[in-house]
Design an enzyme around this catalytic site. Structure first.
Site, PDB file in Angstrom:
ATOM      1  N   VAL A  79       0.790  -1.478  -0.095  1.00 37.20           N
ATOM      2  CA  VAL A  79      -0.051   0.030   0.063  1.00 37.20           C
ATOM      3  C   VAL A  79       0.756   1.658   0.274  1.00 37.20           C
ATOM      4  O   VAL A  79       0.984   2.039  -0.427  1.00 37.20           O
ATOM      5  CB  VAL A  79      -1.205   0.085   1.336  1.00 37.20           C
ATOM      6  CG1 VAL A  79      -1.526   0.963   1.168  1.00 37.20           C
ATOM      7  CG2 VAL A  79      -1.660  -0.938   0.960  1.00 37.20           C
ATOM      8  N   CYS A  80       1.519   0.496   0.390  1.00 33.80           N
ATOM      9  CA  CYS A  80       3.083   2.252   0.558  1.00 33.80           C
ATOM     10  C   CYS A  80       3.220   2.951  -0.710  1.00 33.80           C
ATOM     11  O   CYS A  80       3.712   4.139  -1.232  1.00 33.80           O
ATOM     12  CB  CYS A  80       3.717   2.231   2.141  1.00 33.80           C
ATOM     13  SG  CYS A  80       3.829   1.733   3.595  1.00 33.80           S
ATOM     14  N   THR A  81       3.670   1.484  -1.428  1.00 42.78           N
ATOM     15  CA  THR A  81       4.775   1.944  -2.572  1.00 42.78           C
ATOM     16  C   THR A  81       3.247   2.916  -3.101  1.00 42.78           C
ATOM     17  O   THR A  81       3.965   3.379  -4.078  1.00 42.78           O
ATOM     18  CB  THR A  81       4.999   0.898  -2.917  1.00 42.78           C
ATOM     19  OG1 THR A  81       5.830   0.125  -2.160  1.00 42.78           O
ATOM     20  CG2 THR A  81       5.375   0.128  -4.255  1.00 42.78           C
ATOM     21  N   LEU A  84       3.249   6.281  -1.587  1.00 39.95           N
ATOM     22  CA  LEU A  84       4.001   7.067  -1.814  1.00 39.95           C
ATOM     23  C   LEU A  84       4.674   7.710  -3.239  1.00 39.95           C
ATOM     24  O   LEU A  84       5.008   8.903  -3.629  1.00 39.95           O
ATOM     25  CB  LEU A  84       5.780   6.802  -1.419  1.00 39.95           C
ATOM     26  CG  LEU A  84       6.448   6.402  -0.358  1.00 39.95           C
ATOM     27  CD1 LEU A  84       6.808   5.955  -0.064  1.00 39.95           C
ATOM     28  CD2 LEU A  84       6.403   8.464   0.144  1.00 39.95           C
TER      29      LEU A  84
END
Length: 249
Positions: A79-81, A84
């Site tokens: 999810v963070c990929t 960002l």
């Protein structure tokens, strides 16, 4: 490696609204009573940290700009990929609004730099622009309360992931809005932009914004402004209720 955070006492936050004196903790003393109260309109805690763009002082990095400071549970997480990458694609929109972006993940700079290559590849970016803070010791995660209940109990004892925190900070270094998401839910970049537009409109025009407000739509005259003053300041306006008056932005 960053190992010490600068944090503020509750008394100074409430009385002076200025960055506090430095207080150095060790990793064995993550006590809830030592955490600053991150209330709306308090000056956010300052800190020094290593990032993918070099060492920074947080307040100096923000300078006279608005800021969006957001955390991620860990590097190389799915999810963070996507998050960002989405924020990086929207950086020109944040630039137009005078907003600096900065992320945080509770791993080291070298790991962040390797992760950035994945972020660029997955999201079709030529270059990832803004810094990611290294917070291996969870000092900043503690300072900004970026962990969940169980994670807080494990601070200084076991590996802990941060949650998805977002802090919107104005040029006076005051916290204006914060969001907190569980690790399983991705954030909405459009909402971050929308609330920045709303905050900047409110500050510039002395108005408030209704639900789901978007740039260009009518705004609300605050109830504290009399009808006579509203006419002088805003010209024409529409009264729905004595306390609910719409005008053009």
């Amino acid at each position: 490696m960053f190992s010490r955070a600068l944090f503020q006492s509750r008394q100074s936050l409430l009385q002076r609204q200025q960055p506090l004196k430095i207080a150095v903790r060790t990793l064995r003393n993550f006590k809830q009573e030592d955490q600053p109260r991150l209330r709306i309109n308090t000056v956010v805690p300052n800190f020094d940290a290593e990032t993918t763009k070099g060492k920074i002082n947080f307040h100096d990095y923000l300078g006279d700009s608005w800021g969006v400071f957001f955390s991620h549970p860990a590097d190389f997480t799915p999810v963070c990929t996507t998050e960002l990458g989405a924020f990086s694609k929207l950086k020109p929109e944040f630039d137009k609004r005078g907003v600096k972006l900065i992320g945080l993940s509770a791993e080291d700079v070298e790991s962040h730099k390797k992760w950035i290559k994945d972020i660029e590849e997955v999201n079709g970016l030529n270059k990832f622009e803004f810094p990611i803070i290294a917070d291996v010791d969870k000092e900043i995660a503690f300072l900004y309360d970026m962990v969940d209940e169980e994670g807080f109990k494990q601070l200084g004892k076991a590996p802990v992931a941060t949650i998805r925190s977002v802090f919107i900070i104005d040029p006076s270094k005051k916290l204006r809005i914060s969001f907190t998401y569980p690790p399983s839910v991705g954030r909405n970049t459009s909402e971050v932009l929308r609330v920045i537009d709303a905050l900047q409109k409110a500050d510039a025009k002395g108005v408030v914004t209704p639900i789901n407000w978007q740039e260009g739509e009518d705004v609300i005259i605050p109830p504290t402004v009399s009808d006579a003053d509203a006419s002088k300041k805003f010209g024409d306006y529409k009264t729905v209720k004595p306390y609910l008056r719409y005008t053009k932005a």
